[in-house]
Design a protein around this motif. Structure first.
Motif, PDB file in Angstrom:
ATOM      1  N   ASN A 115       0.841  -1.177   0.000  1.00 17.30           N
ATOM      2  CA  ASN A 115       0.000   0.000   0.000  1.00 17.30           C
ATOM      3  C   ASN A 115       0.881   1.234   0.000  1.00 17.30           C
ATOM      4  OD1 ASN A 115      -2.464   1.334   0.006  1.00 17.30           O
ATOM      5  ND2 ASN A 115      -3.323  -0.040   1.555  1.00 17.30           N
ATOM      6  N   GLY A 116       0.304   2.366  -0.270  1.00 17.21           N
ATOM      7  CA  GLY A 116       1.094   3.585  -0.279  1.00 17.21           C
ATOM      8  C   GLY A 116       0.170   4.775  -0.412  1.00 17.21           C
ATOM      9  N   TRP A 117       0.649   5.906   0.044  1.00 16.22           N
ATOM     10  CA  TRP A 117      -0.201   7.089   0.013  1.00 16.22           C
ATOM     11  C   TRP A 117       0.650   8.331  -0.140  1.00 16.22           C
ATOM     12  CZ3 TRP A 117      -5.366   7.781  -0.162  1.00 16.22           C
ATOM     13  CH2 TRP A 117      -5.877   9.055   0.133  1.00 16.22           C
ATOM     14  N   VAL A 118       0.254   9.177  -1.054  1.00 12.46           N
ATOM     15  CA  VAL A 118       0.902  10.471  -1.190  1.00 12.46           C
ATOM     16  C   VAL A 118      -0.103  11.520  -0.735  1.00 12.46           C
ATOM     17  CG1 VAL A 118       1.899  12.111  -2.810  1.00 12.46           C
ATOM     18  CG2 VAL A 118       2.363   9.688  -3.074  1.00 12.46           C
ATOM     19  N   TYR A 119       0.356  12.435   0.115  1.00 18.19           N
ATOM     20  CA  TYR A 119      -0.549  13.414   0.722  1.00 18.19           C
ATOM     21  C   TYR A 119      -1.203  14.317  -0.324  1.00 18.19           C
ATOM     22  CZ  TYR A 119       1.730  12.391   5.203  1.00 18.19           C
ATOM     23  OH  TYR A 119       2.221  11.775   6.317  1.00 18.19           O
ATOM     24  N   ASP A 120      -2.447  14.680  -0.039  1.00 19.08           N
ATOM     25  CA  ASP A 120      -3.131  15.668  -0.869  1.00 19.08           C
ATOM     26  C   ASP A 120      -2.765  17.068  -0.406  1.00 19.08           C
ATOM     27  OD1 ASP A 120      -4.576  13.745  -2.324  1.00 19.08           O
ATOM     28  OD2 ASP A 120      -5.880  13.487  -0.599  1.00 19.08           O
ATOM     29  N   TRP A 121      -2.699  17.238   0.888  1.00 19.23           N
ATOM     30  CA  TRP A 121      -2.262  18.526   1.415  1.00 19.23           C
ATOM     31  C   TRP A 121      -1.420  18.295   2.648  1.00 19.23           C
ATOM     32  CZ3 TRP A 121      -7.527  17.496   0.635  1.00 19.23           C
ATOM     33  CH2 TRP A 121      -8.216  17.028   1.745  1.00 19.23           C
ATOM     34  N   ASP A 122      -0.703  19.329   3.009  1.00 18.49           N
ATOM     35  CA  ASP A 122       0.288  19.231   4.061  1.00 18.49           C
ATOM     36  C   ASP A 122      -0.367  19.260   5.440  1.00 18.49           C
ATOM     37  OD1 ASP A 122       2.397  19.528   5.772  1.00 18.49           O
ATOM     38  OD2 ASP A 122       2.960  21.531   5.088  1.00 18.49           O
ATOM     39  N   ASP A 123      -0.988  18.157   5.805  1.00 21.96           N
ATOM     40  CA  ASP A 123      -1.461  18.007   7.173  1.00 21.96           C
ATOM     41  C   ASP A 123      -1.370  16.520   7.493  1.00 21.96           C
ATOM     42  OD1 ASP A 123      -3.012  19.619   9.422  1.00 21.96           O
ATOM     43  OD2 ASP A 123      -3.813  17.585   9.343  1.00 21.96           O
ATOM     44  N   TRP A 152      12.133  25.182  -8.096  1.00 22.80           N
ATOM     45  CA  TRP A 152      12.189  24.320  -6.918  1.00 22.80           C
ATOM     46  C   TRP A 152      11.121  23.240  -6.962  1.00 22.80           C
ATOM     47  CZ3 TRP A 152       9.987  29.246  -6.447  1.00 22.80           C
ATOM     48  CH2 TRP A 152       8.704  29.312  -5.903  1.00 22.80           C
ATOM     49  N   HIS A 153      11.365  22.225  -6.130  1.00 22.60           N
ATOM     50  CA  HIS A 153      10.464  21.081  -6.020  1.00 22.60           C
ATOM     51  C   HIS A 153       9.828  21.143  -4.647  1.00 22.60           C
ATOM     52  CE1 HIS A 153       9.923  16.878  -4.523  1.00 22.60           C
ATOM     53  NE2 HIS A 153       9.290  16.764  -5.666  1.00 22.60           N
ATOM     54  N   SER A 154       8.536  20.950  -4.545  1.00 25.78           N
ATOM     55  CA  SER A 154       7.896  20.971  -3.237  1.00 25.78           C
ATOM     56  C   SER A 154       7.521  19.551  -2.837  1.00 25.78           C
ATOM     57  CB  SER A 154       6.655  21.869  -3.272  1.00 25.78           C
ATOM     58  OG  SER A 154       5.501  21.104  -3.550  1.00 25.78           O
ATOM     59  N   PRO A 155       7.402  19.302  -1.521  1.00 23.82           N
ATOM     60  CA  PRO A 155       7.072  17.938  -1.086  1.00 23.82           C
ATOM     61  C   PRO A 155       5.676  17.492  -1.534  1.00 23.82           C
ATOM     62  CG  PRO A 155       7.310  19.428   0.810  1.00 23.82           C
ATOM     63  CD  PRO A 155       7.691  20.212  -0.401  1.00 23.82           C
ATOM     64  N   TYR A 156       4.914  18.392  -2.146  1.00 21.63           N
ATOM     65  CA  TYR A 156       3.631  18.001  -2.721  1.00 21.63           C
ATOM     66  C   TYR A 156       3.832  17.215  -4.018  1.00 21.63           C
ATOM     67  CZ  TYR A 156       0.497  20.858   0.169  1.00 21.63           C
ATOM     68  OH  TYR A 156      -0.248  21.371   1.194  1.00 21.63           O
TER      69      TYR A 156
END
Lengths: 552, 305
Positions: free
Chosen positions: A452-460, A537-541
């Motif tokens: 399984n895996g998940w990438v955040y939609d927003w920074d929370d 730049w690259h953001s963690p999003y």
């Protein structure tokens, strides 16, 4: 006779040529997709590689990161992120929330314009937000983003005017929430929540976002070409309020699916930055200044079917989890393109204080749950736990399946897990299925243990932690804990930012102690970028910001 | 002839109908759906999307709706490429694949046929042996390998040809070669064996005995009979070349139709699966009719009934 045959051949040839000739109208014309090296002095062009064609670049319909990345270059919402990933004003110059956290008021900058030169007002936001809630739009993120807005329930049934968003005047946009949300500013900065032009969309329908003539934007760029499967061209939008700070005149998004093709084109100088790098090249690229690795907010983990024995036993889950050498997996199997997970929430996610890291606070308060430097001790602990659970040396433990699809490192990780759990005396069979089948089986509970895996939609952090909530649609392992659910619910409803994060830290600890899942690694993103490309730049999003960059 | 064509068209319609029905059934049996993503969409969003595209209706009703649209030439909306109709996607991408495939076919025929003939007339000699080895290699090398090798040699090493897209005439060279490689040598082999059959025939011996020039023997007497198997092969070949190759499109980054066939299935884009399958089926059927007609022209002994 010979004449006849010659005539026949000639006819066949001319028919083919005719076909080829006819088709040239519809086919992509040579578009002068300037090589990086060719870009003239007057025109600053950036050549970027992206995966295959985005499914859509309609902000309301998009749910993919490639789409979002293009959207943030073409559109701007009320708020946006700066280079430090802090919230700054976008089209809104200032904003405030009421004491009770239920009313958010955004004040727009004066004289905003669309890329066609017409005026953009707060009413455009009213239209656009209602469009996201509209069941006829069927926006994949509609519920996630707007369910906290008052009247969403009714709006999502079809009465879209029930959504409590309003424009008291042309420069003021007000949102009424049904419950407080401490990270609502991050939602307001989400790529789905940007304004779109009502008149165009009503005239062109859903296809407005596939045609440069109707793709009216409000951000740094507008679209001048969209050739499905080949390239999308963005040019600088002179009507953008901050156009003076936008550096590239043109961004060409080359839609290349194959990593080897993109790598070849990069080495030929046809591309300035590529996102898809062949994994077999990574060992030779490490240490190269053109090769970048940065965190992407997301976690790679293993889901246990907690409704099924023996995985309903937390000791069993913890034993399986501890038997994984995370450092080896991340650094050797995944070639350092992932980082070993020591908790559930990883790097890139912020905490309460501005500029703080959630991960750092976790380490400070609770320490790391997984001591990745001490694998042998972990393995011993795992064996003890398994014995305590009634399966000494794995005796009596039923053989089980590990469900995964075959892409990226999934198969290699599966084979590693097979041997790691073999150390515990367990028999695991790798069950490789096609991606949609994996997703369907995992969601319906038709598995023992699954990738399984998940990438955040927003920074929370709640965006990740909530996945294990009893009622969450992504809770594939059907984990359920009353204590955890309560913490999550309290964190959701508080207006106090500190308390929000504090409760989430506690909730994460519950998950880790209970081995609700086994985190393996945190996502990173890796890419190649020419050394003369500066200022991007690259953001963690998972987005790259190209608009302020330059090729020196 | 007109009666024959009418009959074939009627059969084609029936076949297309069967293909559509079968595809519809099989497609809906495969697990997973178009809106199933790694991230679960909320039940609300799922329901809204299913309602919008009519997927909330029972399958028989969806089938009737689809077939009704099909009769009226409406292939529906793509579920994945939102805002685009299936017809738009096919008409946008088919010309690219068709042009590439058409060029590859010309290359294959104009190289394969002479090559096979030369080999046959030199049976057992060095030329023949070289051609046999070459054609075996040409058939055995998979297209991903030949494409990658071409790219390595002509782009990476020699820096002669561009690696991306189809923006200029030189950019056609590598994809056309990669695409034509297999059919060229396949045609050469077909041609060689059927030419050998023909050469052994009595009328050929007679022609030679009469002192007819070798050029005349090949082109007037032998070719017409020998080329029939090649013509048979051309129908399906043209259909497969012109509808694009997934691998070659991927490697050379060509916006063709081939990748849509595969992409539609992996993403469970139901209308796209139906559209591309029906399109391919109809295309193959048409090509076969054309081949049948060509037969009658080349060999008057064949009567179309």
């Amino acid at each position: 006779m010979r004449k006849k045959i010659t005539a026949m051949v000639a006819a066949a040839v001319s028919a083919t040529l005719l076909l080829a000739g006819c088709s040239s109208n519809a086919a992509p014309e040579a578009t002068g997709s300037a090589n990086a090296s060719e870009s003239s002095d007057e025109e600053k062009v950036l050549n970027v590689q992206r995966g295959p064609s985005p499914e859509t670049i309609d902000p309301a319909l998009n749910s993919a990161s490639d789409g979002s990345n293009m959207i943030i270059h073409a559109f701007e919402g009320l708020l946006k992120f700066d280079q430090n990933n802090d919230i700054v004003g976008g089209l809104a110059e200032s904003w405030e929330q009421s004491e009770d956290g239920l009313t958010w008021t955004f004040h727009l900058r004066p004289d905003l314009k669309w890329s066609d030169g017409s005026a953009l007002t707060a009413n455009d936001f009213v239209y656009s937000w209602k469009r996201v809630a509209d069941p006829n739009t069927a926006a994949p993120y509609g519920y996630d983003l707007l369910n906290i807005v008052a009247g969403y329930e009714e709006a999502s049934q079809g009465n879209i005017d029930a959504l409590q968003v309003e424009a008291p005047d042309d420069n003021t946009f007000v949102v009424h929430l049904s419950s407080p949300c401490v990270y609502f500013d991050k939602i307001a900065a989400f790529a789905v929540m940007v304004p779109v032009q009502q008149a165009t969309i009503e005239a062109a329908g859903d296809s407005w976002a596939t045609d440069p003539a109707t793709y009216i934007t409000d951000g740094p760029y507008y679209m001048t070409e969209f050739t499905d499967g080949s390239q999308i061209v963005f040019e600088k939008n002179p009507y953008y309020w901050d156009a003076e700070h936008i550096t590239f005149d043109k961004i060409v998004w080359h839609l290349i699916e194959d990593a080897n093709t993109s790598y070849t084109a990069y080495n030929q100088g046809e591309l300035d930055i590529i996102k898809d790098v062949p994994t077999e090249e990574i060992p030779t690229l490490e240490g190269n200044e053109e090769f970048h690795v940065e965190p992407l907010m997301g976690t790679y983990y293993v889901t246990f079917n907690t409704q099924k024995a023996p995985f309903d036993d937390a000791k069993v889950r913890e034993a399986l989890s501890l038997a994984i050498d995370r450092k080896y997996v991340a650094e050797t199997i995944m070639q350092g393109t992932y980082s070993p997970a020591t908790n559930f929430v990883g790097a890139g996610v912020s905490d309460a204080a501005e500029g703080s890291s959630y991960e750092d606070v976790t380490k400070e308060k609770y320490g790391d749950h997984f001591d990745i430097e001490n694998y042998d001790a972990n393995l011993e602990k795992a064996k003890e736990l398994l014995a305590e659970a009634g399966y000494p040396n794995g005796e009596g433990f039923p053989a089980f399946d590990y469900l995964t699809n075959d892409s990226g490192y999934h198969k290699a990780v599966a084979e590693y897990l097979q041997s790691a759990w073999g150390e515990l005396g367990l028999t695991m069979n790798v069950n490789i299925q096609e991606w949609k089948t994996v997703t369907a089986d995992r969601r319906s509970g038709n598995f023992d243990v699954a990738r399984n895996g998940w990438v955040y939609d927003w920074d929370d952090p709640s965006n990740m932690i909530n996945l294990l909530e009893t009622t969450n649609g992504n809770n594939d392992g059907k984990y359920s804990s009353a204590e955890f659910d309560k913490l999550i619910d309290d964190a959701r409803n508080t207006t106090d930012v500190n308390e929000h994060y504090d409760l989430l830290h506690q909730a994460e600890q519950v998950l880790l102690k209970d081995a609700a899942m086994a985190p393996i690694a945190y996502y990173n993103e890796f890419w190649l970028q020419k050394p003369n490309l500066k200022g991007t730049w690259h953001s963690p999003y998972g987005y790259w910001y190209f608009m302020y960059g330059s090729l020196e | 002839m007109p009666k024959y064509i009418a009959k074939r068209v009627f059969m084609a319609v029936i076949t297309a109908f069967l293909v559509a029905t079968l595809t519809f059934c099989v497609m809906n049996m495969v697990p997973g759906g178009p809106f199933l993503a790694e991230k679960a969409v909320t039940p609300q969003a799922q329901a809204a999307m299913e309602a919008k595209y009519g997927l909330d209706k029972p399958l028989p009703q969806q089938y009737i709706t689809y077939m009704n649209g099909l009769i009226h030439g409406d292939l529906g909306l793509s579920l994945k490429k939102r805002g685009r109709t299936v017809s738009d996607i096919i008409t946008g991408k088919f010309p690219v694949s068709a042009r590439l495939g058409g060029l590859a076919l010309i290359v294959a025929v104009f190289i394969g046929v002479p090559l096979g003939s030369v080999a046959a007339f030199n049976k057992g000699k060095l030329v023949d042996n070289i051609l046999v080895v070459l054609s075996t290699a040409g058939i055995a090398i998979p297209s991903f390998l030949s494409s990658t090798l071409l790219m390595y040699v002509f782009t990476t090493k020699l820096k002669l040809l561009p690696s991306l897209g189809l923006n200029s005439a030189p950019s056609y060279i590598m994809p056309v070669i990669a695409l034509a490689l297999y059919p060229t040598f396949y045609i050469a082999r077909l041609m060689r064996s059927s030419m050998l059959d023909v050469i052994g025939q009595d009328y050929m011996k007679t022609a030679r005995a009469k002192g007819v020039s070798p050029f005349f023997i090949i082109f007037k007497h032998a070719m017409r009979n020998a080329i029939l198997p090649v013509v048979t092969y051309l129908g399906p070949l043209l259909a497969s070349l012109m509808t694009g190759s997934f691998i070659i499109e991927k490697i050379f980054n060509i916006p063709g139709l081939g990748s849509e066939f595969v992409g539609a299935i992996t993403s469970r884009d139901y209308p796209m699966i139906m559209g591309t399958t029906i399109f391919l089926a109809v295309f193959v059927i048409c090509m076969n009719v054309v081949v049948d007609i060509l037969y009658a022209i080349i060999d008057p002994r064949i009567k179309l009934k």
